[in-house]
Design an enzyme around this catalytic site. Structure first.
Site: not given
Length: 489
Positions: A13, A15, A80, A238-239, A305
């Site tokens: 959603s 950055g 990803a 990111d993970t 969300q």
């Protein structure tokens, strides 16, 4: 005070540009810019607005200059599986289609006609999720084979932005493993699998580890942002970055990166690619220093969300009509905050219905509310008719998925786990933390909140000589950020 390092962390959603530096031995963070991430409808598909994201990246770099805080290095991480194809001149071929787009429907069957799920898992160790890059490429082969013919290189989304910054094309290892095309043991692209699927080998070059220098900014970009710096690869998935920020002190803790997705798992030194592991749908994602993130992907805060957007009268993707649903409120009747939803869930603590949060029906429904109601009705359970009942159902369902994943981890690894470390934005949800501790019967350690950005910075700071290794970085994280303990009640 030491030099600044810049993590550009782009989620589903938004950055953020987060500067990090060491001060008196502690890590200090400063958010200098935030920008929206959004999807747009292009050529019949839901796509990422790459031009908008790129402008957000540049604006954040300019904000650093305006503050007089020029970073020594910069690194970008994102979600990803999604990618950009480039032609021989480095220009995009086609659109950056989003992983929730409907083009993936049936693509798994195209892949399974060439390799069985068991053989694919034994090679790559990556769980089957219909939006994995391997299936997206199969869908592209069917719809636009000319794009693959014209393409010279495949870059994952953060690799593409690093290329725009530097003019250098590198493929980073942790995000590459999410494609389902990297051999788990060999730690490189599975060339035999590529040939089997009819994918051009030229798209897949050498893989680079986190900590690799990509290069300086191009002269043009340096002139635009007002300074020169060096781009260093973080764990661009990111993970992969978030797991690096977990301040665990032993190997008996479960890690939970809590955000749009809940990624629950552990770090292993070797992949587990057994048939039982495949059957339970665990994945072996590559990590920094070839540490394997052995985990389960759980739908996560995406459900919450989506419900909030619907209640507030906002559809999550333009062009999708909301399905009918019946609750005690109407869309847009009031503006619901996350604390409002938590309070509603607490008011319906005795509502018993649960759903399988990993059911594909919750991946990209026209209405998350209607999907949850239909799942309860199909399984003969009470259908939630109030916001409180709906939210209690979702919270309980998520935590039961966490519990099941931990039981599976213990059985597959032969280890007993004694705590859950939660990082990421979801660790701020104290109600979810309390329910997780209660249902899993394990203490929860919640924090740090900015797990992904911190993990991104850890790689840059190790490269910059601030930390000797990951253990030293994790010790600093424990001393720098608030970590809340939640005991089972």
């Amino acid at each position: 005070m030491g030099p600044y390092y810049l993590a550009i962390d782009i989620g589903a959603s938004s950055g953020r540009h987060i500067l990090g530096h060491l001060e008196n031995g502690r890590m200090v963070l400063e958010e200098v810019h935030r920008f929206e991430n959004r999807q747009v409808r292009k050529n019949g598909h839901d796509c990422w607005d790459i031009d908008h994201l790129w402008q957000g990246i540049l604006d954040g770099l300019k904000a650093c200059k305006a503050l007089g805080k020029v970073p020594a290095t910069v690194g970008i991480d994102t979600w990803a599986v999604d990618f950009v194809l480039l032609d021989q001149n480095g220009q995009p071929v086609g659109d950056a289609v989003a992983y929730r787009d409907s083009r993936i429907e049936g693509a798994d069957k195209l892949v399974e006609a060439r390799i069985s799920p068991a053989d694919r898992y034994a090679r790559t160790g990556i769980q089957k999720q219909n939006f994995n890059t391997i299936y997206q490429l199969a869908a592209l082969q069917k719809e636009h084979p000319e794009q693959l013919e014209a393409a010279h290189r495949l870059l994952m989304i953060p690799d593409y932005f690093h290329y725009l910054l530097t003019g250098v094309q590198k493929q980073e290892y942790t995000n590459a493993t999410s494609t389902g095309l990297v051999h788990a043991d060999k730690k490189t692209w599975d060339r035999e699998l590529l040939d089997l699927l009819g994918l051009p080998r030229r798209l897949f070059g050498p893989l680079s580890m986190p900590g690799t220098v990509v290069g300086p900014l191009t002269d043009d970009i340096a002139a635009q942002v007002g300074f020169q710096t060096t781009v260093v690869l973080p764990a661009t998935h990111d993970t992969g970055s978030a797991f690096l920020a977990v301040p665990a002190q032993d190997n008996h803790s479960v890690y939970l990166s809590s955000g749009t997705w809940s990624l629950l798992g552990v770090e292993n030194e070797a992949p587990i690619t057994t048939e039982e592991s495949r059957r339970r749908n665990f994945t072996n994602e590559g990590g920094a220093w070839y540490r394997y993130r052995y985990l389960k992907n759980i739908m996560g805060l995406w459900m919450i969300q989506s419900i909030r957007r619907e209640l507030n009268g906002v559809d999550y993707v333009a062009g999708k009509e909301r399905a009918a649903w019946t609750l005690d409120v109407q869309p847009g009747e009031k503006q619901w905050s996350f604390p409002d939803l938590i309070a509603a869930a607490e008011s319906a603590a005795d509502f018993p219905s649960v759903v399988n949060a990993n059911d594909e029906r919750f991946l990209a429904p026209a209405s998350m509310i209607a999907a949850v109601q239909a799942a309860c009705e199909t399984t003969g359970q009470p259908v939630p008719r109030t916001v409180g009942q709906l939210m209690q159902c979702v919270y309980r369902s998520l935590t039961l998925c966490y519990k099941g994943a931990i039981v599976g981890l213990s059985q597959l690894t032969g280890k007993t786990y004694t705590a859950i470390h939660i990082v990421g934005g979801g660790c701020q949800d104290n109600y979810l933390n309390r329910m997780t501790a209660a249902i899993c019967r394990l203490p929860v350690w919640a924090g740090p909140v900015e797990g992904t950005a911190i993990g991104n910075l850890v790689i840059q700071m190790i490269h910059g000589g601030e930390f000797a290794d990951l253990a030293a970085a994790r010790q600093c994280i424990r001393e720098s950020f608030e970590i809340k303990e939640v005991l089972p009640q």
